[in-house]
Design a protein around this motif. Structure first.
Motif, PDB file in Angstrom:
ATOM      1  N   LYS A  85     -17.636  27.305  16.977  1.00 17.08           N
ATOM      2  CA  LYS A  85     -18.251  28.466  17.616  1.00 17.08           C
ATOM      3  C   LYS A  85     -18.953  29.357  16.584  1.00 17.08           C
ATOM      4  N   THR A 143     -21.408  33.015  16.889  1.00 15.68           N
ATOM      5  CA  THR A 143     -22.157  33.977  17.700  1.00 15.68           C
ATOM      6  C   THR A 143     -23.551  34.162  17.121  1.00 15.68           C
ATOM      7  N   TYR A 144     -24.428  34.768  17.892  1.00 16.79           N
ATOM      8  CA  TYR A 144     -25.789  35.005  17.414  1.00 16.79           C
ATOM      9  C   TYR A 144     -25.798  35.933  16.197  1.00 16.79           C
ATOM     10  N   ASP A 158     -23.183  29.990  21.972  1.00 16.24           N
ATOM     11  CA  ASP A 158     -22.403  30.279  20.757  1.00 16.24           C
ATOM     12  C   ASP A 158     -21.868  29.004  20.110  1.00 16.24           C
TER      13      ASP A 158
END
Length: 599
Positions: free
Chosen positions: A313, A315-316, A377
């Motif tokens: 994973k 995130t941006y 994500d």
């Protein structure tokens, strides 16, 4: 499942800012009306003709200025359309821009024939005029094509034949995208899953082998039902390539296709030769895949299944920081451009209802580069972000350092900067990670990317050249012959670890790139050039870094693509870049095997 946001509900800071192109839709409309009127002035230049260097400069500058203004109109409308394809207003604007492109092209279609009517010596004399220095290289390229330009009457005939020559490709695209329907695949629990062009590869990545096999058989059995028809469309496409090549005096269809970018044919042959010399590495990888998946028999529907099950994973916000840090070897200026892109909203980040799928980099001379994402994500999206910023910064540098007529770059080098960025990101992540499972996942992604881009596209290139050569030698391209040629290549490339079946012989029927006339090899050469350049920058000096930026990223189309790459440090007329790429694959394979032993 979370419901998608509507476009108007997106946070402004997560969307691209197009106001730097046009402040409003109304401003776009005004510019559209102005350009419509300006296009009509083309006839003045047509009537006046070219009788001096001054005349030539005037017409070239006028055409360039209109192209720049049209570029802004088109980019604004297509980005507005893509952010919500269900919006009728932007559908209309995008359609009108496309119609304006046709009108602009038709109005200025006189220019190339007019230039060709000027004898070569006179055109060369004009080109030496200091006032025409911004167009000198363009005029040189025009003169080089002169021997392949026909009389006005012949050119008109070929233009009129265009619809006929395009018919095999048009027929195939409609059939492949609109008419073909596949039987649903069935998983191990008896549940049905839709098989489409869009879902097929995802189904082959499933851990459910029953589902993979079912999807594979559904797809290729359907293509098999129409293999004779599809053999005829592909044969017709090859015929059209051969016809135009012969009509224009080229030695072969490949000679014509590569000459458009001034690529020597030896580049193509050396790619195939070096990859063939290193197929033992792909065979080693398929043997390893068979071992990891624990299969007695590895089949073609097992080729896409991930070898590492890892939920990686990202995130941006995390991805932005990783990309900036990973590209530190390119220097502070490059990183500042990345930060500018993030801060000034070059990126349209998240999916919303109606938004175009996938990812791309767009823009034109006089605008920012813009990136469309549909962010999820995961680490794959982070690599996509780095990839698209590779295109965007390449375009940014080219547009800042070249005139509008030379600010673009050819498809031969288009994927170099983007793949280069992916290589630097992978290098950075591998050295940052302390989780061997994530390292294995990362290495698996790199190995798969290389297999799909270098080995697979080279196999396609070899197939494409074989079928053109067969047709040029008078041999018909029947379904039986196409199956035979493709099947033998598939055996050669994937090796003894993969159990052969006749369905894979029909894969040629689902590859639209075979209708694009010697296009696919450029994926493999671009990847190889990027691997070599990234190694030079990572292991070299500031001088090596500056050479990459100044001699490649900033050059646009101010020189032939082969020469631009050579000046940046990669000579694609030699075997060396492809051989270095093979060593890169071998190194990643070694690392992958070493980490596996520790598990």
């Amino acid at each position: 499942m979370t419901e998608l946001l509507k476009r108007e509900d997106q946070r402004v800071e997560d969307t691209w800012d197009l106001s730097s192109i046009f402040e409003s839709d109304e401003a776009w409309e005004e510019a559209f009306k102005t350009l419509e009127k300006e296009i009509e002035k083309a006839n003045n230049y047509k009537e006046k003709g070219i009788n001096s260097a001054e005349d030539l400069l005037e017409v070239l500058e006028a055409e360039r200025e209109l192209s720049v203004e049209f570029g802004k109109l088109y980019v604004y409308s297509h980005l507005k359309h893509d952010q919500d394809t269900s919006n009728g207003k932007y559908q209309s604007m995008n359609n009108r821009a496309s119609q304006l492109a046709t009108k602009l092209s038709a109005a200025w279609s006189f220019l190339m024939p007019m230039l060709m009517h000027i004898d070569e010596e006179t055109l060369n004399t004009y080109a030496e005029d200091e006032k025409l220095k911004e167009f000198k290289f363009d005029l040189e390229k025009i003169n080089k094509k002169r021997k392949h330009v026909l009389s006005d009457k012949e050119e008109k005939l070929i233009a009129q034949a265009g619809l006929v020559l395009d018919n095999p490709s048009s027929t195939y695209m409609i059939f492949n995208n609109a008419d073909l329907e596949f039987k649903n695949a069935v998983d191990k629990d008896g549940n049905e899953r839709a098989v489409t062009q869009g879902t097929y590869i995802d189904l082959l990545k499933s851990n459910d082998r029953v589902l993979r096999k079912s999807a594979y058989e559904s797809l290729y059995n359907k293509y098999g039902e129409f293999e004779n028809t599809l053999a005829q469309t592909l044969s017709g496409e090859v015929d059209s390539h051969i016809f135009t090549a012969l009509a224009r005096g080229y030695e072969s269809s490949r000679d014509q296709a590569l000459s458009n970018n001034h690529i020597p044919e030896e580049v193509y042959d050396q790619l195939v030769d070096v990859v063939n010399d290193n197929l033992h590495l792909l065979h080693r990888y398929t043997e390893l895949r068979k071992e990891i998946l624990g299969l007695d028999k590895l089949t073609m529907y097992d080729i896409y299944t991930p070898l590492v099950d890892e939920d990686f994973k990202v995130t941006y916000e995390e991805a932005k920081e990783h990309v900036i840090d990973a590209l530190e070897p390119l220097g502070e200026e490059y990183q500042d451009i990345l930060k500018e892109g993030f801060e000034n909203r070059w990126v349209d980040v998240y999916e919303n209802k109606g938004k175009r799928s996938g990812a791309y980099s767009s823009g034109t001379y006089g605008t920012n580069p813009y990136i469309l994402m549909n962010w999820q994500d995961n680490v794959d999206n982070m690599f996509t972000l780095a990839h698209e910023f590779g295109h965007s910064v390449h375009s940014y540098y080219s547009r800042k350092n070249q005139t509008a007529n030379q600010s673009g770059y050819s498809i031969f080098v288009a994927e170099v900067a983007s793949t280069f960025n992916e290589a630097l990101l992978a290098h950075y992540l591998y050295n940052q990670l302390d989780d061997d499972k994530k390292k294995l996942y990362l290495l698996n992604e790199q190995l798969e990317g290389f297999r799909g881009t270098v080995f697979r596209q080279t196999m396609f290139a070899e197939f494409e050249h074989k079928i053109h050569t067969l047709k040029e030698n008078g041999e018909p391209l029947t379904a039986e012959k196409l199956n035979e040629v493709y099947g033998e290549l598939n055996k050669k490339y994937f090796g003894d670890a993969v159990e052969y079946d006749e369905l894979i012989e029909k894969e040629w029927a689902r590859i639209p790139h075979f209708y694009m006339n010697y296009y696919v090899y450029q994926y493999a050469t671009g990847y190889s050039a990027a691997a070599t350049l990234s190694e030079i920058v990572l292991n070299g000096t500031e001088e090596d870094r500056d050479r990459y930026i100044n001699e490649f990223l900033k050059k646009g189309s101010s020189n032939y693509p082969i020469e631009i790459l050579k000046n940046a440090g990669v000579d694609m007329t030699t075997r060396e870049p492809i051989e270095k790429a093979m060593r890169f694959f071998e190194e990643k394979l070694d690392q992958f095997e070493s980490l596996l032993k520790k598990q």
